[in-house]
Scaffold this active site. Structure first.
Site, PDB file in Angstrom:
ATOM      1  N   ASP A 141       0.840  -1.198   0.000  1.00  0.00           N
ATOM      2  CA  ASP A 141       0.000   0.000   0.000  1.00  0.00           C
ATOM      3  C   ASP A 141       0.877   1.251   0.000  1.00  0.00           C
ATOM      4  O   ASP A 141       2.038   1.216   0.416  1.00  0.00           O
ATOM      5  CB  ASP A 141      -0.904   0.016   1.236  1.00  0.00           C
ATOM      6  N   ARG A 142       0.316   2.351  -0.434  1.00  0.00           N
ATOM      7  CA  ARG A 142       1.081   3.594  -0.581  1.00  0.00           C
ATOM      8  C   ARG A 142       1.873   3.951   0.672  1.00  0.00           C
ATOM      9  O   ARG A 142       3.051   4.326   0.593  1.00  0.00           O
ATOM     10  CB  ARG A 142       0.130   4.741  -0.928  1.00  0.00           C
TER      11      ARG A 142
END
Length: 294
Positions: A141-142
């Site tokens: 995830d970012r």
């Protein structure tokens, strides 16, 4: 451009696989995304009927591939830029191992058309990809930091994808969570699917995809604890969803935690990555401690 026309019977040991995943295992030259596109375009049939990518095959099913086109789809972004090897901790002719920083998405997407892991490393990942994710076999995830592996060719990407499906790629994480899990070690085994109330979220859901997360508590304090986690499966947001579902979300998680605190992103880090090299078979193991500043 090439055309393929063939059929194959599903063996007993292959039953229970999704159709798109089985096609990738049978034909590892092409990615799962490629096979999903062929199925969507109606070029794959099961027992004479068009099927969905999510169809779960049964022993004896006859899978027919009808003159599919293997021409890669055009890459919808401009990858012509200088290489940025910041965070690369290992590179050879087949793979790149990266320590991904917070705030960086893995592949181009809506709102992230100008910067991603793929953008920064594109010249090292080849240009023959079948979609806009060249080299990507798994993602973080970012705002999750830590280790991930990328493939430098489509052939290596296919090999790594199969290795992940066969669970020979081991991914360990550490996280700071709210509270303390009731048992010092265990497994959260709960299916994950799209949250019907919020399409941006995933949720533990009846009929979702099988998901298992192994955990072990490393340290506990008054209101938080430090846990080590190992993915047995790799569903979207799996660790975050599983921990939130048992009442112990990752500290700082903006999507799955209601608690408001100092951190604006989740304290989740991919600390260790181990797998056999996709060419030589040599065992590889990488460890990277979390950043000191978040």
């Amino acid at each position: 451009m090439e055309s393929l026309e063939t059929g194959q019977r599903v063996e007993a040991h292959e039953a229970g696989q999704r159709l798109d995943r089985l096609l990738m295992i049978w034909n590892p030259r092409h990615s799962r995304t490629f096979w999903q596109r062929q199925i969507k375009d109606g070029r794959v049939a099961v027992n004479g009927q068009k099927a969905k990518a999510s169809y779960v095959v049964e022993a004896g099913d006859w899978v027919q591939i009808e003159a599919l086109s293997a021409e890669p789809a055009p890459v919808p972004w401009n990858a012509a830029r200088a290489v940025d090897e910041t965070g690369v901790i290992y590179r050879d002719d087949a793979i790149i191992v990266l320590n991904k920083p917070k705030g960086l998405v893995v592949h181009p997407s809506h709102g992230h058309e100008d910067d991603s892991v793929v953008h920064r490393l594109a010249p090292l990942l080849g240009t023959g990809g079948e979609d806009f994710r060249p080299g990507v076999v798994h993602r973080l995830d970012r705002d999750t930091t830590g280790l991930m592996v990328l493939a430098r060719t489509e052939e290596i990407r296919s090999r790594l994808s199969v290795m992940i499906q066969e669970r020979v790629v081991h991914r360990d994480y550490i996280a700071v969570i709210t509270g303390t899990l009731p048992e010092p070690a265990g497994v959260i085994d709960a299916p994950i699917g799209r949250d019907p109330a919020n399409r941006l979220r995933m949720a533990v859901a009846y009929g979702g995809r099988v998901a298992r997360t192994h955990y072990r508590t490393l340290a506990a304090w008054d209101k938080v604890s430090l846990v080590q986690l190992r993915l047995e499966t790799g569903r979207t947001h799996q660790i975050r969803v599983h921990l939130a579902s048992v009442g112990h979300p990752v500290v700082g998680d903006p999507l799955y935690s209601r608690a408001k605190g100092t951190f604006t992103s989740q304290l989740l880090h991919a600390v260790r990555l181990s797998f056999p090299h996709p060419v030589s078979g040599q065992p590889l193991c990488f460890t990277q401690m979390p950043p000191t500043v978040l």
